[in-house]
Design a protein around this motif. Structure first.
Motif, PDB file in Angstrom:
ATOM      1  N   LYS A   1      30.745 -49.383 -14.587  1.00 53.12           N
ATOM      2  CA  LYS A   1      29.622 -48.944 -13.762  1.00 53.12           C
ATOM      3  C   LYS A   1      28.282 -49.232 -14.440  1.00 53.12           C
ATOM      4  N   PHE A   2      28.316 -49.458 -15.747  1.00 57.87           N
ATOM      5  CA  PHE A   2      27.083 -49.613 -16.512  1.00 57.87           C
ATOM      6  C   PHE A   2      26.741 -51.069 -16.795  1.00 57.87           C
ATOM      7  N   ALA A   3      27.474 -51.997 -16.205  1.00 61.09           N
ATOM      8  CA  ALA A   3      27.084 -53.407 -16.235  1.00 61.09           C
ATOM      9  C   ALA A   3      26.125 -53.666 -15.087  1.00 61.09           C
ATOM     10  N   GLY A   4      25.109 -54.487 -15.325  1.00 64.36           N
ATOM     11  CA  GLY A   4      24.178 -54.809 -14.251  1.00 64.36           C
ATOM     12  C   GLY A   4      24.881 -55.401 -13.043  1.00 64.36           C
ATOM     13  N   ALA A   5      25.982 -56.115 -13.284  1.00 67.65           N
ATOM     14  CA  ALA A   5      26.728 -56.756 -12.196  1.00 67.65           C
ATOM     15  C   ALA A   5      27.287 -55.751 -11.202  1.00 67.65           C
ATOM     16  N   SER A   6      27.449 -54.491 -11.600  1.00 69.34           N
ATOM     17  CA  SER A   6      28.044 -53.491 -10.705  1.00 69.34           C
ATOM     18  C   SER A   6      27.157 -53.226  -9.491  1.00 69.34           C
ATOM     19  N   GLU A   7      25.839 -53.501  -9.589  1.00 67.28           N
ATOM     20  CA  GLU A   7      24.958 -53.325  -8.437  1.00 67.28           C
ATOM     21  C   GLU A   7      25.298 -54.300  -7.320  1.00 67.28           C
ATOM     22  N   GLN A   8      25.869 -55.449  -7.675  1.00 66.40           N
ATOM     23  CA  GLN A   8      26.224 -56.460  -6.679  1.00 66.40           C
ATOM     24  C   GLN A   8      27.707 -56.432  -6.334  1.00 66.40           C
ATOM     25  N   MET A   9      28.555 -56.085  -7.305  1.00 67.60           N
ATOM     26  CA  MET A   9      30.000 -56.298  -7.175  1.00 67.60           C
ATOM     27  C   MET A   9      30.725 -54.988  -6.849  1.00 67.60           C
ATOM     28  N   HIS A  10      30.400 -54.444  -5.672  1.00 67.51           N
ATOM     29  CA  HIS A  10      30.945 -53.146  -5.278  1.00 67.51           C
ATOM     30  C   HIS A  10      32.444 -53.193  -5.027  1.00 67.51           C
TER      31      HIS A  10
ATOM     32  N   MET B   1      48.036 -53.024  -6.800  1.00 64.84           N
ATOM     33  CA  MET B   1      47.269 -53.375  -5.608  1.00 64.84           C
ATOM     34  C   MET B   1      47.987 -54.440  -4.778  1.00 64.84           C
ATOM     35  N   PRO B   2      48.174 -54.200  -3.480  1.00 63.00           N
ATOM     36  CA  PRO B   2      48.831 -55.191  -2.618  1.00 63.00           C
ATOM     37  C   PRO B   2      48.018 -56.482  -2.526  1.00 63.00           C
ATOM     38  N   LYS B   3      48.718 -57.575  -2.259  1.00 60.20           N
ATOM     39  CA  LYS B   3      48.044 -58.863  -2.190  1.00 60.20           C
ATOM     40  C   LYS B   3      46.954 -58.869  -1.137  1.00 60.20           C
ATOM     41  N   GLU B   4      47.174 -58.235   0.016  1.00 55.40           N
ATOM     42  CA  GLU B   4      46.170 -58.237   1.076  1.00 55.40           C
ATOM     43  C   GLU B   4      44.867 -57.602   0.599  1.00 55.40           C
ATOM     44  N   GLU B   5      44.978 -56.514  -0.133  1.00 52.44           N
ATOM     45  CA  GLU B   5      43.775 -55.853  -0.638  1.00 52.44           C
ATOM     46  C   GLU B   5      43.116 -56.688  -1.723  1.00 52.44           C
ATOM     47  N   ARG B   6      43.927 -57.308  -2.569  1.00 53.60           N
ATOM     48  CA  ARG B   6      43.358 -58.161  -3.606  1.00 53.60           C
ATOM     49  C   ARG B   6      42.579 -59.307  -2.999  1.00 53.60           C
ATOM     50  N   ILE B   7      43.109 -59.923  -1.956  1.00 56.92           N
ATOM     51  CA  ILE B   7      42.418 -61.030  -1.300  1.00 56.92           C
ATOM     52  C   ILE B   7      41.133 -60.544  -0.634  1.00 56.92           C
ATOM     53  N   ARG B   8      41.195 -59.388   0.036  1.00 59.99           N
ATOM     54  CA  ARG B   8      40.003 -58.854   0.707  1.00 59.99           C
ATOM     55  C   ARG B   8      38.891 -58.570  -0.292  1.00 59.99           C
ATOM     56  N   ARG B   9      39.240 -57.911  -1.381  1.00 58.56           N
ATOM     57  CA  ARG B   9      38.221 -57.599  -2.396  1.00 58.56           C
ATOM     58  C   ARG B   9      37.656 -58.884  -3.013  1.00 58.56           C
ATOM     59  N   TRP B  10      38.568 -59.818  -3.332  1.00 62.03           N
ATOM     60  CA  TRP B  10      38.112 -61.059  -3.966  1.00 62.03           C
ATOM     61  C   TRP B  10      37.179 -61.833  -3.040  1.00 62.03           C
ATOM     62  N   ARG B  11      37.519 -61.922  -1.748  1.00 66.75           N
ATOM     63  CA  ARG B  11      36.699 -62.683  -0.826  1.00 66.75           C
ATOM     64  C   ARG B  11      35.285 -62.119  -0.752  1.00 66.75           C
ATOM     65  N   ALA B  12      35.169 -60.804  -0.717  1.00 68.71           N
ATOM     66  CA  ALA B  12      33.853 -60.177  -0.671  1.00 68.71           C
ATOM     67  C   ALA B  12      33.083 -60.441  -1.966  1.00 68.71           C
ATOM     68  N   LEU B  13      33.770 -60.343  -3.106  1.00 64.31           N
ATOM     69  CA  LEU B  13      33.127 -60.615  -4.393  1.00 64.31           C
ATOM     70  C   LEU B  13      32.691 -62.073  -4.484  1.00 64.31           C
ATOM     71  N   MET B  14      33.558 -62.971  -4.048  1.00 64.77           N
ATOM     72  CA  MET B  14      33.266 -64.394  -4.153  1.00 64.77           C
ATOM     73  C   MET B  14      32.097 -64.790  -3.265  1.00 64.77           C
ATOM     74  N   ASP B  15      31.968 -64.148  -2.112  1.00 68.60           N
ATOM     75  CA  ASP B  15      30.825 -64.441  -1.243  1.00 68.60           C
ATOM     76  C   ASP B  15      29.512 -64.200  -2.000  1.00 68.60           C
ATOM     77  N   GLY B  16      29.447 -63.077  -2.718  1.00 64.13           N
ATOM     78  CA  GLY B  16      28.238 -62.772  -3.480  1.00 64.13           C
ATOM     79  C   GLY B  16      28.023 -63.727  -4.634  1.00 64.13           C
ATOM     80  N   VAL B  17      29.103 -64.080  -5.327  1.00 64.70           N
ATOM     81  CA  VAL B  17      29.002 -64.994  -6.464  1.00 64.70           C
ATOM     82  C   VAL B  17      28.532 -66.373  -6.005  1.00 64.70           C
ATOM     83  N   GLU B  18      28.965 -66.784  -4.821  1.00 64.55           N
ATOM     84  CA  GLU B  18      28.558 -68.090  -4.291  1.00 64.55           C
ATOM     85  C   GLU B  18      27.107 -68.074  -3.807  1.00 64.55           C
ATOM     86  N   LYS B  19      26.701 -67.007  -3.127  1.00 65.73           N
ATOM     87  CA  LYS B  19      25.362 -66.968  -2.546  1.00 65.73           C
ATOM     88  C   LYS B  19      24.285 -66.742  -3.601  1.00 65.73           C
TER      89      LYS B  19
END
Length: 469
Positions: free
Chosen positions: A390-399, A422-440
């Motif tokens: 929670k104390f990394a600056g990245a946590s503000e973006q990577m919810h 964690m089930p694969k479906e949840e892992r994919i959902r979380r990763w996709r949201a994180l990756m969108d931010g990393v790409e943008k």
């Protein structure tokens, strides 16, 4: 078009390397310098018996660098001293490790004056100057004293401490006032931005406008939050390179069916490595059925070996990892693989991709790009899980990461259990949201946002930032 003059403690010349051999920050600066026909100025990393201000010019792949050598006393007082034994621990909330010595402060000021004397003749009237990080806070003020009227910006790559903590620094008010010599001052997060504004208003008596502009006397500075990213496209390509694929296979073979948890950090007390090891040990104690099913690979290349506090943390981590391995290892399994060396980016990309969990748990970090690299390296069809402090600056973006308090061994243990189950479906959902931010919001987005503001195109920053929120 105005030239861009980038000034930093160290300079990274291309030297014919591929992008994958360099950090994303160097790639971003080099791209900007090619675009704006600029110069990158800083310390060469070399020592000289007597400072002469002689500049070593080099031009590689369209990038011009200008470096100077420093005296041994300069390095000891400015770099090892004030920068890394005073400002670094204090700005990372470790006042117990901060060393307040006048000799350090004097050396820091002297080197900033030397940098100003040396770089000033290189700055033409229409140039825009961009100063980087805590090593050179007063440089803008020194350039103003030497008649520099150019647009100047400063970006801090580490946290900015709360007002009461900063007040423990001798002559803190003077240091902060030197930042008002810049036209734009940038931070990674709103938390660091607001802490800076709070000090300026409460301790300096400045006034603050809604757009973040700070006024004190005849000076006005625009303070902004502009989070840095990685060179996402390059890192995704690195994860698919032959070297990365080979490393991935090596790691999977070495894992022998076990789940890999990976941590990659400089050997630094701010990274929370001791707490990470203890949290992992708590996981082993609370979940004996998981032993031999996982292992932690901690890569921690040494840094700042001349500073005593860094020597102590290395000894402490060796002691803790040795104790844990001695207590829980079996003839065919070791719970912690602790490696004190660095690896090329393509190799790291392969390691990240093989890891079921990325464990990024600093006690305090300005941003933390390892978290973003881990996400960028994942297999979209079967991604791993990011556990993030929670104390990394990245946590503000990577919810969508599993956020933890790194001081709590129990919380760290629970997060590991959650990630492994964690089930694969949840892992994919979380990763996709994180990756969108990393790409943008990649490193080029960061550079563009700051330079547009610095060059008087301020509305571009608000517009681009709003698009990402």
């Amino acid at each position: 078009m105005s030239r861009l003059i980038v000034i930093s403690n160290r300079v990274s010349a291309p030297k014919g390397q591929s992008a994958g051999a360099q950090g994303g920050l160097a790639v971003a600066f080099q791209a900007a310098l090619r675009e704006y026909r600029g110069i990158w100025f800083g310390w060469s990393g070399e020592l000289t018996d007597e400072f002469t201000g002689q500049i070593h010019f080099q031009r590689e792949q369209g990038v011009t660098t200008a470096t100077v050598d420093l005296e041994e006393q300069d390095v000891e007082e400015y770099y090892n001293g004030y920068a890394n034994r005073t400002l670094w621990p204090l700005f990372h909330y470790r006042i117990d490790l901060a060393e307040f010595e006048r000799g350090f402060e004097d050396g820091y000021q002297r080197v900033n004056e030397r940098f100003a004397d040396t770089v000033r003749p290189l700055i033409e009237p229409d140039d825009v100057v961009w100063v980087q990080d805590y090593h050179m806070i007063p440089l803008g003020h020194e350039l103003r004293e030497r008649g520099c009227k150019n647009r100047m910006g400063f970006f801090l790559h580490i946290p900015w401490p709360p007002r009461r903590l900063l007040s423990s620094l001798p002559n803190a008010a003077h240091l902060v006032k030197t930042l008002l010599a810049y036209d734009v001052v940038g931070f990674h997060t709103k938390e660091w931005l607001e802490a800076f504004q709070d000090y300026a208003v409460q301790d300096l008596g400045a006034t603050l406008e809604e757009d973040g502009t700070i006024h004190l006397g005849d000076r006005s500075v625009r303070a902004v939050a502009c989070p840095i990213g990685i060179d996402t496209k390059e890192f995704v390509e690195a994860a698919q390179s032959p070297t990365a694929r080979l490393t991935y296979r090596r790691m999977r073979d070495s894992a022998d069916g076990r789940d890999l948890i990976v941590g990659v950090d400089r050997l630094d007390y701010s990274k929370g490595l001791e707490e990470r090891f203890l949290g992992y040990e708590r996981f082993l104690v609370d979940h004996p059925e998981q032993r031999k099913e996982v292992f932690l690979l901690q890569i921690a290349p040494p840094s700042r070996g001349d500073v005593e506090s860094y020597q102590r943390i290395r000894v402490q981590l060796e002691r803790i990892s040795g104790r844990i391995n001695g207590a829980y290892a079996d003839i065919d399994w070791v719970p912690i693989r602790y490696v004190n060396q660095g690896f090329p980016r393509h190799v790291l990309a392969g390691i990240y991709r093989a890891a079921r969990i990325g464990l990024v748990t600093p006690l305090r970090d300005g941003m933390n790009l390892v978290a973003k690299e881990y996400v960028a390296a994942q297999d979209p069809e079967d991604p791993g899980v990011l556990i993030l402090s929670k104390f990394a600056g990245a946590s503000e973006q990577m919810h969508e990461a599993v956020l933890v308090n790194p001081y709590s061994a129990e919380e760290m243990s629970d997060a590991i259990v959650q990630a492994l189950a964690m089930p694969k479906e949840e892992r994919i959902r979380r990763w996709r949201a994180l990756m969108d931010g990393v790409e943008k919001q990649d490193v080029l987005w960061w550079r563009r946002c700051f330079t547009h503001t610095l060059m008087g195109e301020g509305q571009a920053l608000e517009a681009e930032t709003a698009d990402q929120e």
